[in-house]
Design a protein around this motif. Structure first.
Motif, PDB file in Angstrom:
ATOM      1  N   ALA A 161      31.697  31.846  66.409  1.00 46.29           N
ATOM      2  CA  ALA A 161      31.972  31.812  64.977  1.00 46.29           C
ATOM      3  C   ALA A 161      33.113  32.747  64.612  1.00 46.29           C
ATOM      4  N   TYR A 162      33.966  32.277  63.712  1.00 46.43           N
ATOM      5  CA  TYR A 162      35.098  33.052  63.210  1.00 46.43           C
ATOM      6  C   TYR A 162      35.046  33.046  61.685  1.00 46.43           C
ATOM      7  N   GLN A 163      35.169  34.224  61.099  1.00 51.15           N
ATOM      8  CA  GLN A 163      35.061  34.358  59.652  1.00 51.15           C
ATOM      9  C   GLN A 163      36.458  34.326  59.034  1.00 51.15           C
ATOM     10  N   LEU A 164      36.697  33.318  58.210  1.00 51.64           N
ATOM     11  CA  LEU A 164      37.971  33.170  57.522  1.00 51.64           C
ATOM     12  C   LEU A 164      37.795  33.536  56.053  1.00 51.64           C
ATOM     13  N   SER A 165      38.774  34.244  55.520  1.00 50.35           N
ATOM     14  CA  SER A 165      38.821  34.490  54.076  1.00 50.35           C
ATOM     15  C   SER A 165      40.277  34.504  53.639  1.00 50.35           C
ATOM     16  N   PHE A 166      40.503  34.106  52.400  1.00 50.66           N
ATOM     17  CA  PHE A 166      41.849  34.177  51.820  1.00 50.66           C
ATOM     18  C   PHE A 166      41.716  34.135  50.304  1.00 50.66           C
ATOM     19  N   TYR A 167      42.799  34.479  49.643  1.00 54.53           N
ATOM     20  CA  TYR A 167      42.853  34.416  48.193  1.00 54.53           C
ATOM     21  C   TYR A 167      43.839  33.317  47.799  1.00 54.53           C
ATOM     22  N   ALA A 168      43.508  32.600  46.722  1.00 51.56           N
ATOM     23  CA  ALA A 168      44.397  31.550  46.239  1.00 51.56           C
ATOM     24  C   ALA A 168      44.320  31.465  44.719  1.00 51.56           C
ATOM     25  N   ARG A 169      45.388  30.978  44.131  1.00 55.13           N
ATOM     26  CA  ARG A 169      45.420  30.665  42.703  1.00 55.13           C
ATOM     27  C   ARG A 169      46.407  29.514  42.500  1.00 55.13           C
ATOM     28  N   THR A 170      46.306  28.859  41.340  1.00 47.13           N
ATOM     29  CA  THR A 170      47.249  27.798  40.993  1.00 47.13           C
ATOM     30  C   THR A 170      47.675  27.969  39.530  1.00 47.13           C
ATOM     31  N   ASP A 171      48.665  27.158  39.133  1.00 48.16           N
ATOM     32  CA  ASP A 171      49.059  27.127  37.715  1.00 48.16           C
ATOM     33  C   ASP A 171      48.459  25.916  37.019  1.00 48.16           C
ATOM     34  N   GLY A 172      47.481  25.271  37.683  1.00 47.69           N
ATOM     35  CA  GLY A 172      46.853  24.085  37.137  1.00 47.69           C
ATOM     36  C   GLY A 172      47.445  22.792  37.634  1.00 47.69           C
ATOM     37  N   SER A 173      48.611  22.863  38.281  1.00 49.22           N
ATOM     38  CA  SER A 173      49.264  21.629  38.735  1.00 49.22           C
ATOM     39  C   SER A 173      48.706  21.128  40.060  1.00 49.22           C
ATOM     40  N   TYR A 174      48.161  22.014  40.872  1.00 50.39           N
ATOM     41  CA  TYR A 174      47.584  21.611  42.172  1.00 50.39           C
ATOM     42  C   TYR A 174      46.097  21.365  41.964  1.00 50.39           C
ATOM     43  N   LYS A 175      45.649  20.124  42.200  1.00 49.69           N
ATOM     44  CA  LYS A 175      44.271  19.744  41.894  1.00 49.69           C
ATOM     45  C   LYS A 175      43.541  19.133  43.094  1.00 49.69           C
ATOM     46  N   GLY A 176      44.135  19.221  44.272  1.00 43.39           N
ATOM     47  CA  GLY A 176      43.524  18.570  45.432  1.00 43.39           C
ATOM     48  C   GLY A 176      42.802  19.557  46.344  1.00 43.39           C
ATOM     49  N   ARG A 177      42.439  19.026  47.499  1.00 40.74           N
ATOM     50  CA  ARG A 177      41.779  19.850  48.510  1.00 40.74           C
ATOM     51  C   ARG A 177      42.800  20.743  49.208  1.00 40.74           C
ATOM     52  N   LEU A 178      42.277  21.758  49.869  1.00 40.27           N
ATOM     53  CA  LEU A 178      43.075  22.604  50.767  1.00 40.27           C
ATOM     54  C   LEU A 178      42.292  22.702  52.065  1.00 40.27           C
ATOM     55  N   THR A 179      42.914  22.312  53.167  1.00 43.47           N
ATOM     56  CA  THR A 179      42.233  22.285  54.459  1.00 43.47           C
ATOM     57  C   THR A 179      42.711  23.445  55.314  1.00 43.47           C
TER      58      THR A 179
END
Length: 882
Positions: free
Chosen positions: A179-197
């Motif tokens: 097992a590997y623990q992944l973490s990250f921070y993200a934000r949008t301006d509302g224009s990106y509405k899809g998945r992130l893989t």
């Protein structure tokens, strides 16, 4: 020599071999006698003798010991260090005075090799995709790490394989099922509405594991996390994001850790590398430097307060070795690691001065008090009560109890009266508030610095550094014997044999072991030591020889590591009076057999009229006109001109050797003329091959000195002190050179005058001590020669010996031997039980070996087994013998 294996048994869970004394007596062995007076104690050996020193160098921490697998996780590594500017591809510090140059500034600068704004990240997109990357400081995650990655997607490729990739630290070690623990921070301006893989991808392009986050749509920073479990293994995997929509999004602080860290700690350490250190059972851990603690300038020096708290709020430190440390392995994690492995902490702090060999800038004395206060705060964080200001911060960080901080060191490698005055201020302030803390004084690079020591009012410990060439330890086994004793102890904070040993080999281990015996033999003076450097990521080497080598998914410890571990696990508590006498053989073997050669170093030179005489008879003479093919050019531009062989190229290690000849004891005569260049003449002898020989260097050190040198694995080490030439070698003049190569001595003549002499040092070194816990007599022997020694053991003061003794041997068949990724434990200590031990018994010590012999008085029949981990030795038992 081969041992006869009598029978096997299990003792304390260990598979051991029984060997009879008669089988240890071989034919044609060199002879020696070791006398041990068990009733006379010379001095005691400190239990603190062996520690470790960790510095951020060669990515030993970042991309090594520290478990983070994403390189440039916070998108901050394009920053130039504080207090510098970028000029023509170099980072340039402020030109303020150097502390040791009488008010003058240096012109030092460092190459800045980064070309990308986001190092170690890259965008892979299809031709019909429209995706752009940019760094921004707008709306940062926090002020300490202001950069974030802006991803703007106008259109995706038809195959939907557009990716933002991180290569890790020259690969990511993905193991099947772990097992590997992944973490990250993200934000949008509302224009990106899809998945992130997110995914881990094998070196062959195969997806090892994927995870979808959907939807990504937060206007403010949001932390995302998941567990990734690869379906197959790949030690050169890479991490990436792929996108499922158009629009804008921002990413920051992308972190990937193995769940299985050392002691299973979050934000933890790479397990295999940390275990190497734990297995050394160090008495202390010195941290964080080394040169790292000094900084390239005072503005960029590490600050412990910036290395605690949430990891995403740590700005990082620029290492003097040319890369950023995230400080994820910060002050708190360091103290926790010390506690985890049962070691005391030795914290080295910056004394308000930067590295002497970089900018050397400093904080003036009148502004030093805040630096002193900062050190007092660091000590309070480690050992202060949980109710104190900084003890309360420690408790809030999860550790209410004090940490095991015992030592602090004032700076690193500073020296002289200026430093001593500054040291005195730190010493007085620390002792006033924390009298229990032992304070260590730096002594520069090299032996104890009297100018420094004599200007210091009082110190607990003096720290000398000892990077030595091959055979220095054999030549100077009495180094510490010669030291004047005082009211301080000696700590050899950095030691290694790192010249004349390639990247490390059995020759280095033999020398390191002898150096350790010299320290142990002077236990009344030398109380602490630590090898340096510890780690090398093989993709980024900053130091020639390092103890443990690794890459993303592999590691191995060098033979020197096992020598240190073996010495520590068999450390005596007290030294006994002993002597080791080598008996002269009836027919001594010549020590300098081999061919001859010609060489230069940054010099253009001609050689002619080469003659070799054996027993007064001419056995070789050169004829470069008729027989030039007798010689093999290894490096350089060699050509025949005017019946002489000329080397006309600039550069180091220009070499030509005489092929297919082997001389034993002989006289070598030749003529040499310097045409141009920096030095003068190099005459190789005892040539085994191009990578291994001795040589007489006339006009070394910019045509000032002469010296005998050893070439081992193409690295060079002095084997005699540099000796001043009567006068520099003149250009255009022919000189007559003669080497008288005897059985064990070489004389070098220049124009008929004796210039220098080389006599090989004794390569058999031994000491004896006692383990007070069980009464064992511990005999340590290093045989650095190419022949076995049969040593007769004469012990005074023991009534009768137990007929069984334990022998631990670390050996190889070659000085160039070393462990490797392909065979990581080929050379490790092997244990045997010797049968038939009695007063005056003889036992054999193989060539190129480090041995520990544990003897007992009769009545205690079971050999003592200290806690050596035997897994590597058992796996390797049939490879190296006893």
């Amino acid at each position: 020599m081969q041992f006869k294996y009598q029978k096997g048994c299990l003792l304390g869970g260990l598979s051991l071999v029984f060997i009879s004394i008669s089988s240890l007596k071989g034919n044609a062995q060199d002879q020696a006698v070791m006398q041990i007076n068990t009733g006379v104690v010379k001095n005691t050996v400190a239990p603190t003798l062996h520690g470790i020193f960790f510095e951020e160098i060669s990515h030993g921490g970042e991309g090594g010991l520290y478990g983070e697998m994403i390189q440039n996780r916070g998108f901050e590594e394009n920053r130039i260090p504080p207090g510098t500017t970028l000029e023509d591809g170099f980072i340039v510090p402020k030109r303020t005075p150097h502390y040791n140059l009488n008010g003058r500034a240096t012109d030092w600068k460092m190459p800045w090799t980064l070309k990308s704004e986001w190092p170690y990240w890259k965008l892979e997109k299809e031709n019909n995709a429209a995706i752009s990357l940019s760094l921004t400081k707008e709306n940062p995650l926090n002020e300490a790490t202001p950069n974030s990655m802006q991803v703007e997607i106008s259109s995706l490729g038809s195959g939907k394989t557009d990716r933002l990739i991180n290569e890790g630290f020259w690969g990511i070690d993905a193991k099947k099922g772990e097992a590997y623990q992944l973490s990250f921070y993200a934000r949008t301006d509302g224009s990106y509405k899809g998945r992130l893989t997110v995914f881990l991808q094998g070196e062959d392009g195969k997806m090892l594991v994927t995870h979808n986050f959907s939807p990504i749509g937060s206007a403010g920073w949001k932390k995302y996390s998941c567990t990734l479990i690869p379906a197959s293994s790949d030690g050169k995997a890479r991490f990436g994001f792929s996108f499922g929509a158009t629009g804008k999004l921002w990413l920051d602080f992308v972190s990937l850790f193995p769940q299985n860290t050392f002691k299973n700690r979050p934000n933890g350490l790479r397990k295999d590398l940390a275990q190497y250190l734990a297995d050394l059972k160090p008495a202390f851990v010195r941290w964080p430097g080394g040169c790292f603690v000094e900084g390239i300038n005072v503005e960029s020096a590490p600050n412990w307060k910036y290395s605690i708290g949430p990891v995403e709020k740590r700005p990082g430190t620029f290492s003097v070795w040319g890369y950023w440390s995230s400080d994820g392995f910060g002050y708190h994690e360091y103290l926790q690691f010390c506690e985890d492995i049962g070691a005391k902490a030795l914290y080295v702090f910056n004394a308000g001065v930067s590295c002497e060999f970089r900018s050397g800038t400093f904080i003036p004395d009148e502004l030093l008090q805040p630096v002193i206060d900062d050190v007092l705060d660091a000590i309070e964080y480690a050992v202060g009560p949980a109710t104190s200001k900084w003890g309360k911060v420690r408790a809030a960080n999860g550790h209410p109890k004090p940490f095991p901080l015992k030592y602090v060191e004032v700076g690193n490698e500073q020296h002289g009266p200026w430093y001593a005055h500054r040291y005195n201020r730190f010493h007085d302030a620390i002792k006033k508030k924390y009298p229990q803390i032992e304070i260590i004084a730096a002594m520069g690079i090299g032996d104890i610095n009297r100018r420094t020591l004599d200007s210091i009012k009082v110190t607990d410990v003096a720290d000398e550094h000892a990077y030595k060439a091959a055979y220095w330890a054999f030549n100077n086994f009495d180094h510490f014997d010669r030291y004047k004793r005082g009211d301080y102890d000696v700590y050899v904070g950095e030691y290694a044999t790192n010249s004349g040993v390639g990247r490390g080999n059995m020759l280095a281990a033999l020398n390191d072991a002898v150096y350790i015996l010299g320290m142990e033999n002077n236990g009344d003076l030398v109380k602490m030591s630590s090898y340096a450097p510890l780690f090398e990521n093989i993709n980024t080497r900053h130091w020639p020889v390092n103890l443990i080598n690794f890459d993303a998914d592999r590691s191995f410890a060098r033979i020197s590591y096992y020598a240190i571990r073996m010495m520590n696990e068999n450390r005596a508590d007290e030294n006994l009076k002993s002597s080791l006498k080598i008996l002269e053989p009836a027919s001594p073997k010549p020590k300098y057999g081999g061919s001859i050669g010609l060489g230069t170093w940054d010099t253009q030179t001609e050689y002619r009229d080469i003659e070799v005489y054996e027993n007064g008879k001419l056995v070789y003479n050169s004829d470069f006109i008729k027989r030039p093919d007798e010689w093999q050019a290894i490096r350089g531009s060699w050509k025949v001109q005017d019946s002489a062989m000329a080397q006309t190229a600039q550069g180091a290690q220009r070499l030509m050797i005489l092929k297919d000849r082997n001389f034993q004891t002989y006289t070598l005569k030749l003529k040499a003329r310097k045409i141009s260049g920096t030095n003068a003449f190099i005459i190789p002898f005892a040539v085994k091959n191009a990578r291994s020989h001795l040589r007489a260097h006339i006009g070394s050190y910019v045509n000032i000195n002469s010296v005998f040198e050893m070439v081992s694995d193409e690295s060079v080490a002095d084997v005699t002190p540099q000796k001043r030439l009567p006068k520099p070698i003149e250009t255009g003049r022919w000189y007559e050179i003669k080497l008288e190569v005897g059985i064990d001595k070489v004389d070098c003549y220049l124009d008929g005058q004796l210039l220098m002499t080389y006599k090989e040092p004794s390569k058999l070194i031994g000491i004896a001590g006692r383990d007070k816990n069980n009464g064992d007599i511990i005999v340590k022997v290093v045989n650095g020669g190419d022949s076995p020694y049969s040593i007769k053991m004469e012990l005074d003061g023991m009534q009768e010996l137990n007929p069984q003794a334990e022998l631990i041997t670390l050996r190889s068949d070659s000085l160039q031997a070393e462990n490797s990724f392909a065979d990581p434990v080929r050379y490790t200590p092997q244990k045997s039980i010797i049968m038939g031990v009695r007063q005056g018994f003889e036992t054999s010590f193989p060539p190129y070996s480090i041995s520990v012999l544990r003897l007992k008085e009769k009545g205690n029949r079971k050999p003592a087994i200290k806690s050596t981990r035997e897994t590597t030795q058992k796996a390797n038992n049939n490879k190296t013998g006893a």
